[in-house]
Design a protein around this motif. Structure first.
Motif, PDB file in Angstrom:
ATOM      1  N   ASP A 165      76.603  75.384  31.451  1.00  0.00           N
ATOM      2  CA  ASP A 165      75.474  74.464  31.598  1.00  0.00           C
ATOM      3  C   ASP A 165      74.191  75.174  31.997  1.00  0.00           C
ATOM      4  O   ASP A 165      73.095  74.644  31.818  1.00  0.00           O
ATOM      5  CB  ASP A 165      75.798  73.412  32.664  1.00  0.00           C
ATOM      6  N   GLY A 166      74.328  76.357  32.576  1.00  0.00           N
ATOM      7  CA  GLY A 166      73.164  77.120  33.004  1.00  0.00           C
ATOM      8  C   GLY A 166      73.450  78.604  32.964  1.00  0.00           C
ATOM      9  O   GLY A 166      74.617  79.023  33.005  1.00  0.00           O
ATOM     10  N   GLU A 188      68.477  76.449  31.960  1.00  0.00           N
ATOM     11  CA  GLU A 188      69.389  75.349  31.686  1.00  0.00           C
ATOM     12  C   GLU A 188      69.709  75.264  30.200  1.00  0.00           C
ATOM     13  O   GLU A 188      68.852  75.520  29.348  1.00  0.00           O
ATOM     14  CB  GLU A 188      68.785  74.037  32.190  1.00  0.00           C
TER      15      GLU A 188
END
Length: 386
Positions: A165-166, A188
């Motif tokens: 996700d990041g 992100e």
């Protein structure tokens, strides 16, 4: 100096071992076959049991345990497979620790508790097409424009690429040469201008997605700068702990191979007796035991001796280099003892051997660790360019 696990550590190890052995072998097989990462439901299960961010402070959603505690659990999961252990690796000794230690408070509070809760997966993105071992040759740039930092460049070999996700993206944040210009930015996954290459087909590490990352005017808030230009030393201090995690992932391949082959040689009969009754097998088992125990002691020493919770480059490089080497040797010897069964994909041994080779490349190749060790011994860095 005490070489025994505490009662709490022994209980933690047993809990991790029991869960890993009862719940994860079939999942590991599926991840291997399909080359897909652990699902979010499994990651949330890890979180509910406290396995994510074990060494993160309780105030940030972790358990507040020590680095050795986290490595003890990581090894038990790595014995099953690298893929099922990877979420623990990322949350306890990987990029999350760099964010926890050095990022602005707003970013720490946004990311770290979410990782510990299993709601967020974070990966690190360091290498580039022309910067692997020579990490200070990075060309990806981050430029501050008003209230944003805007990134452009290409990253390679990102474990978790396209899945996480990041991303903790190492990049050049000033025109200063070499390490002086390098920092890191948290990017992100949904950021405009961020895209990913195809999932790499690697010899091993199946279930740990790896891909290129392309940054085309990717804009992040300024508080997503984890460390500014000149913070390369801080990033490497956090990476010294990641080396211990890499070493433990390698060790898990070796110690898992030893456990499997120890069962095998007692069950398998040839010439009318168990394989373990042959002296040559006994000697091989002893060698394997010495190597895995020695690797574990080096790794735990590095974690135990850590100042400010981060190990030294000497201790972490010693642990990583030795564990990377012996994992290949032990998995190879175990495969030889198992013969055709070890070579068959029906069993875990051939996967252990493939993954063992990967851990000796990822996170700084074995030979680079030897350079680190020599540099620490003489008290200066060596210029590889001249």
């Amino acid at each position: 100096m005490d070489f025994q696990l505490t009662e709490d550590q022994a209980n933690l190890q047993e809990a991790a071992r029991k869960f890993a052995r009862s719940e994860l072998p079939e999942i590991a097989r599926q991840l291997e076959e399909n080359n897909t990462p652990p699902g979010r439901d499994l990651i949330k299960t890890y979180a509910s049991m406290g396995f994510l961010g074990m060494n993160v402070p309780e105030s940030l959603g972790g358990m507040g345990l020590g680095n050795v505690d986290a490595l003890i659990v990581l090894e038990e999961f790595a014995k099953i497979s690298s893929a099922v252990a990877f979420p623990i690796f990322e949350s306890c000794v990987g990029p999350v620790k760099a964010i926890e230690r050095f990022a602005p408070a707003s970013l720490v509070e946004k990311v770290v508790p979410a990782v510990c809760a299993g709601k967020l997966v974070v990966a690190v993105s360091m290498s580039e097409p022309e910067a692997g071992s020579a990490l200070t040759d990075l060309k990806t740039r981050g430029e501050i424009r008003g209230d944003k930092v805007v990134l452009n460049g290409t990253k390679r070999w990102c474990s978790g690429g396209g899945h996480a996700d990041g991303y903790v993206v190492y990049c050049r944040l000033s025109d200063e040469p070499g390490a002086k210009g390098i920092g890191a930015v948290y990017v992100e996954k949904e950021a405009e201008g961020l895209s990913f290459g195809a999932n790499e087909e690697l010899m091993g590490f199946r279930g740990i997605p790896s891909s290129d990352i392309y940054l085309d005017d990717v804009a992040m808030p300024l508080d997503h700068i984890i460390v500014p230009a000149g913070g390369f030393g801080k990033l490497m201090a956090a990476f010294d702990l990641e080396r211990c995690g890499n070493a433990t992932m390698a060790l898990g391949q070796g110690s898992g191979a030893l456990e499997d082959v120890l069962d095998y040689v007692q069950e398998r009969h040839q010439f009318g007796k168990p394989l373990v009754d042959f002296q040559a097998v006994q000697m091989k088992l002893a060698d394997m035991k010495m190597k895995t125990d020695a690797a574990r002691l080096l790794i735990h020493r590095a974690a135990s001796n850590a100042e400010n919770n981060l190990p030294s480059i000497l201790d972490s490089s010693l642990g990583k280099c030795f564990a990377n080497q012996i994992a290949r040797e032990v998995a190879g010897d175990a495969m030889q003892l198992m013969g055709a069964y070890g070579y068959s994909k029906e069993y875990n041994m051939e996967r252990r051997l493939r993954d063992s080779w990967g851990w000796g490349i990822a996170g700084g190749a074995i030979d680079i660790q030897k350079i680190n060790i020599a540099s620490a011994m003489v008290g200066r860095r060596f210029d590889q360019r001249r």
